[in-house]
Motif scaffolding. Structure first.
Motif, mmCIF file in Angstrom:
data_model
loop_
_atom_site.group_PDB
_atom_site.id
_atom_site.type_symbol
_atom_site.label_atom_id
_atom_site.label_comp_id
_atom_site.label_asym_id
_atom_site.label_seq_id
_atom_site.Cartn_x
_atom_site.Cartn_y
_atom_site.Cartn_z
ATOM 1 N N LEU B 111 0.862 -1.216 -0.154
ATOM 2 C CA LEU B 111 -0.111 0.036 -0.065
ATOM 3 C C LEU B 111 0.964 1.296 0.153
ATOM 4 O O LEU B 111 0.446 2.358 0.129
ATOM 5 N N GLY B 112 2.222 1.154 0.150
ATOM 6 C CA GLY B 112 3.209 2.278 0.063
ATOM 7 C C GLY B 112 3.364 2.739 1.490
ATOM 8 O O GLY B 112 4.148 3.722 1.471
ATOM 9 N N ALA B 113 3.114 2.252 2.392
ATOM 10 C CA ALA B 113 3.450 2.541 4.044
ATOM 11 C C ALA B 113 4.788 2.227 3.983
ATOM 12 O O ALA B 113 5.403 1.471 3.378
ATOM 13 N N VAL B 114 5.514 3.156 4.680
ATOM 14 C CA VAL B 114 7.045 3.104 4.782
ATOM 15 C C VAL B 114 7.566 2.371 6.022
ATOM 16 O O VAL B 114 7.598 3.263 7.004
ATOM 17 N N LEU B 115 8.231 1.343 6.088
ATOM 18 C CA LEU B 115 8.813 0.489 7.082
ATOM 19 C C LEU B 115 10.189 1.572 7.739
ATOM 20 O O LEU B 115 10.959 1.634 6.650
ATOM 21 N N ILE B 116 10.211 1.915 8.895
ATOM 22 C CA ILE B 116 11.368 2.277 9.185
ATOM 23 C C ILE B 116 12.192 2.092 10.523
ATOM 24 O O ILE B 116 13.344 2.057 10.529
ATOM 25 N N GLY B 117 11.421 0.904 11.020
ATOM 26 C CA GLY B 117 12.322 0.297 12.113
ATOM 27 C C GLY B 117 11.505 -1.086 12.366
ATOM 28 O O GLY B 117 10.442 -1.388 12.471
ATOM 29 N N LYS B 118 12.369 -2.046 13.136
ATOM 30 C CA LYS B 118 11.959 -3.172 13.902
ATOM 31 C C LYS B 118 12.347 -2.885 15.349
ATOM 32 O O LYS B 118 13.467 -2.767 15.659
ATOM 33 N N MET B 119 11.156 -3.193 16.014
ATOM 34 C CA MET B 119 11.270 -2.565 17.526
ATOM 35 C C MET B 119 11.189 -3.498 18.687
ATOM 36 O O MET B 119 11.122 -4.736 18.411
ATOM 37 N N ASN B 120 11.871 -2.847 19.823
ATOM 38 C CA ASN B 120 12.204 -3.716 20.837
ATOM 39 C C ASN B 120 11.029 -4.582 21.302
ATOM 40 O O ASN B 120 9.763 -4.010 21.393
ATOM 41 N N GLN B 121 11.264 -5.308 22.365
ATOM 42 C CA GLN B 121 10.245 -6.203 22.812
ATOM 43 C C GLN B 121 10.942 -7.322 23.888
ATOM 44 O O GLN B 121 11.837 -7.427 24.134
ATOM 45 N N ASP B 122 10.057 -7.714 24.670
ATOM 46 C CA ASP B 122 10.254 -9.021 25.544
ATOM 47 C C ASP B 122 10.446 -10.083 24.400
ATOM 48 O O ASP B 122 9.788 -10.268 23.577
ATOM 49 N N ALA B 123 11.652 -10.615 24.597
ATOM 50 C CA ALA B 123 12.016 -11.890 23.716
ATOM 51 C C ALA B 123 10.832 -12.694 23.826
ATOM 52 O O ALA B 123 10.619 -13.246 24.515
ATOM 53 N N TRP B 124 10.546 -13.102 22.224
ATOM 54 C CA TRP B 124 9.580 -14.047 21.929
ATOM 55 C C TRP B 124 8.100 -13.680 22.597
ATOM 56 O O TRP B 124 7.409 -14.598 22.662
ATOM 57 N N GLY B 125 8.026 -12.519 23.204
ATOM 58 C CA GLY B 125 6.860 -11.989 23.734
ATOM 59 C C GLY B 125 6.671 -12.704 25.364
ATOM 60 O O GLY B 125 5.725 -12.240 25.845
ATOM 61 N N HIS B 126 7.816 -13.071 25.655
ATOM 62 C CA HIS B 126 7.865 -13.646 27.144
ATOM 63 C C HIS B 126 8.182 -12.437 28.147
ATOM 64 O O HIS B 126 9.282 -12.207 28.673
ATOM 65 N N GLY B 127 7.047 -11.725 28.301
ATOM 66 C CA GLY B 127 6.866 -10.676 29.263
ATOM 67 C C GLY B 127 6.213 -9.332 29.184
ATOM 68 O O GLY B 127 5.430 -9.347 28.163
ATOM 69 N N GLY B 128 6.037 -8.410 30.313
ATOM 70 C CA GLY B 128 5.123 -7.455 30.054
ATOM 71 C C GLY B 128 5.715 -6.154 30.316
ATOM 72 O O GLY B 128 5.223 -5.184 30.788
#
Lengths: 104, 470
Positions: B111-128
């Motif tokens: 659709l032309g949206a522009v990706l600028i970053g891959k963002m931080n998180q708890d590894a594998w989603g393991h955490g809040g």
């Protein structure tokens, strides 16, 4: 609520680690025996919940037997070079793995 | 700032040529340079030159065909992106370069949206809290000594810090809603199956959902109608038709009914959050909604259900990481991730399967019934997202049990599958954001977004931004 204590020994932790294919240090094993036990004791409160005549739910998609045509999707095919591109250990176009049979 | 505006406003500005796509992208990179050394929301920032090249091409075409065309966005680093490093915040995937694209990324890219970053998180989603990451914790832009929430903490902090206009998060037990509430943004956990999970690195497959994060409910509606729908690559994606969510935003709330589970507003809930929820209920009354008290006693078992089933599924999903075809070996898992694998392995092993896994799957059925009972009479259920304001970095990560209790309000919707919209609804006296969630029946995102939008028309919590972002 029933919070029956579930206390795991370090031997049980070692066995679990082997099943889970995790190599733990002695210090990690000791720590894990504490923390895994505390979480398991907490979740043991489920025992006090009445689930007589209750069916299990394993998924909530509302769908069953989702099939697709048995055809090759070229868009999802990787070349050999692409497939190997993330492997740290390959030889002649193959992934290298540890031997699982012993020589006699 | 251009990035203070909503997607619709930015789109209009692009069309009128008040500014160019290049200018918007420049602003996001300027904010990343200015703030992200302190916030640490990004794991990988895309090469500015190549992103600007894409922006220039959009400007040169002189047509912004779609509302998302030319709009910068970020992805939680749980989505695979061809040729762009994807880590899931784990050293196991520290140098993994995917060979294919997640469906959600492909759709947005097309659709032309522009990706600028891959963002931080708890590894594998393991955490809040985005502390269980191998790339250092994300700091909350509202108070840098505090966590941004998690597991999609990076995307939420990036939006609060105006480093992006919208984000795609992933929610398995609160991972979109928790950081949305703690960073004062809007985030939607969709109905299970509403958005394709293809290319979303799995945590707990029967709970995982792919959803939008933005500044407003309207932004989330715009994004959702573009990413939802059946995908042949995800057999669990739903065949239900995708409504035009934006078409329902302006509907009046008169005649709608919201349930307020009063029994969940007791012990353990911060009094300032409780007040904010009660004030939101009054606001809904003012908008013509009938708010009625209900009770959900089964909620006490919610964490136990979640912390059996999710570790079971993750122990199975993470079995594939052996470092042979890609990634590094299993010694690279964090302690928290190893613990979840161990708990799941235990609960699935012979002799314990019935007492833990099977019992939790039965309890899951009871939760479905409890939600159905209430939602057959109401359009939505109103409750807090978090029991406390954002915690101080380091406060919870050392104590697995306390860490788990922080997910009290958000872990029961995923086993049931129902959608939930997190919306800013106030601040503590220390200027920390408070969020509420609105939970609906399966596939009623339309109603939740309508309620959220109408609430945001008469409140301005969602317009506030952190003092450090000037």
């Amino acid at each position: 609520m029933d919070k029956a204590s579930t206390k795991l020994t370090t031997d049980e932790i070692k066995k679990l680690a082997k099943l889970a294919n995790l190599k733990l240090t002695e210090a990690q094993i000791k720590k894990m025996a504490e923390s895994v036990s505390s979480v398991l004791s907490y979740v043991s409160q489920l025992k006090s919940l009445n689930t007589t005549d209750t069916e299990e739910t394993s998924q909530v998609t509302g769908q069953e037997n989702v099939f697709r045509d048995d055809v090759v999707d070229a868009e999802r095919m990787l070349s050999q070079a692409e497939a190997l591109s993330n492997s740290k250990n390959n030889h002649n176009g193959y992934f290298m793995v540890k031997a699982i049979f012993e020589e006699v | 700032m251009i990035t203070d505006k909503t997607i619709k406003e930015i789109h209009s500005g692009l069309k009128r040529r008040d500014y160019s796509c290049v200018e918007i992208i420049e602003e996001t990179y300027k904010n990343i340079e200015k703030y992200d050394s302190e916030i640490n929301s990004a794991i990988t920032v895309l090469d500015k030159k190549s992103v600007l090249k894409k922006a220039k091409a959009i400007d040169a075409e002189h047509k912004v065909s779609d509302l998302l065309c030319g709009i910068p966005f970020v992805l939680k680093d749980a989505y695979v992106t061809r040729g762009i490093r994807t880590t899931c915040a784990s050293n196991v995937l520290a140098d993994y370069i995917p060979q294919y694209n997640a469906t959600v990324y492909k759709k947005l890219n097309d659709l032309g949206a522009v990706l600028i970053g891959k963002m931080n998180q708890d590894a594998w989603g393991h955490g809040g809290s985005t502390e269980n990451t191998d790339f250092a914790p994300t700091h909350n832009p509202w108070d840098l000594t505090r966590v941004a929430g998690g597991s999609s903490g990076g995307p939420a902090a990036a939006l609060a810090g105006r480093m992006s206009v919208f984000a795609i998060g992933e929610d398995t037990g609160g991972s979109i809603r928790n950081p949305a509430a703690w960073c004062n943004i809007t985030g939607l956990k969709v109905s299970y199956g509403r958005v394709s999970r293809y290319g979303s690195i799995a945590y707990a497959s029967s709970f995982d959902t792919v959803g939008p994060m933005g500044k407003t409910a309207e932004d989330c509606a715009i994004i959702l109608e573009r990413i939802a729908g059946k995908d042949p690559y995800d057999a669990t994606s739903s065949l239900n038709p995708v409504p035009t969510y934006t078409a329902s935003l302006d509907k009046t709330l008169k005649g709608k009914k919201i349930a307020l589970p009063k029994d969940l507003l007791g012990k353990g809930l911060d009094p300032e959050i409780k007040n904010a929820i009660l004030e939101a209920a009054e606001k809904f009354n003012f908008l013509g909604v009938a708010v009625e008290e209900v009770s959900m006693p089964i909620f006490d078992y919610g964490l136990a259900v979640y912390y059996v089933i999710a570790p079971c599924e993750t122990s199975s999903n993470l079995a594939r990481y052996d470092g042979i075809r890609y990634g590094n070996d299993r010694s690279n898992f964090t302690e928290e991730t190893m613990r979840r694998i161990m708990i799941g392995t235990y609960a699935l092993s012979a002799g314990y399967y019935d007492a833990f896994y099977r019992k939790a799957q039965k309890a899951r059925t009871l939760f479905i019934k409890a939600y159905q009972d209430i939602l057959s009479k109401f359009d939505a259920i109103l409750m807090p997202v978090n029991p406390t304001p954002p915690t101080v970095i380091g406060e919870l990560i050392g104590d697995p049990l306390q860490n788990l209790l922080a997910d009290f309000y958000t872990v029961t919707q995923n086993p049931v599958g129902v959608p939930s919209l997190a919306v800013p609804c106030g601040f503590t006296k220390n200027k920390l954001p408070i969020g509420m969630q609105l939970i609906g029946k399966m596939f009623t995102e339309e109603i939740l977004l309508n309620i959220g939008h109408q609430y945001q028309l008469v409140t301005d919590w969602h317009k506030k931004k952190p003092e450090m972002i000037s």
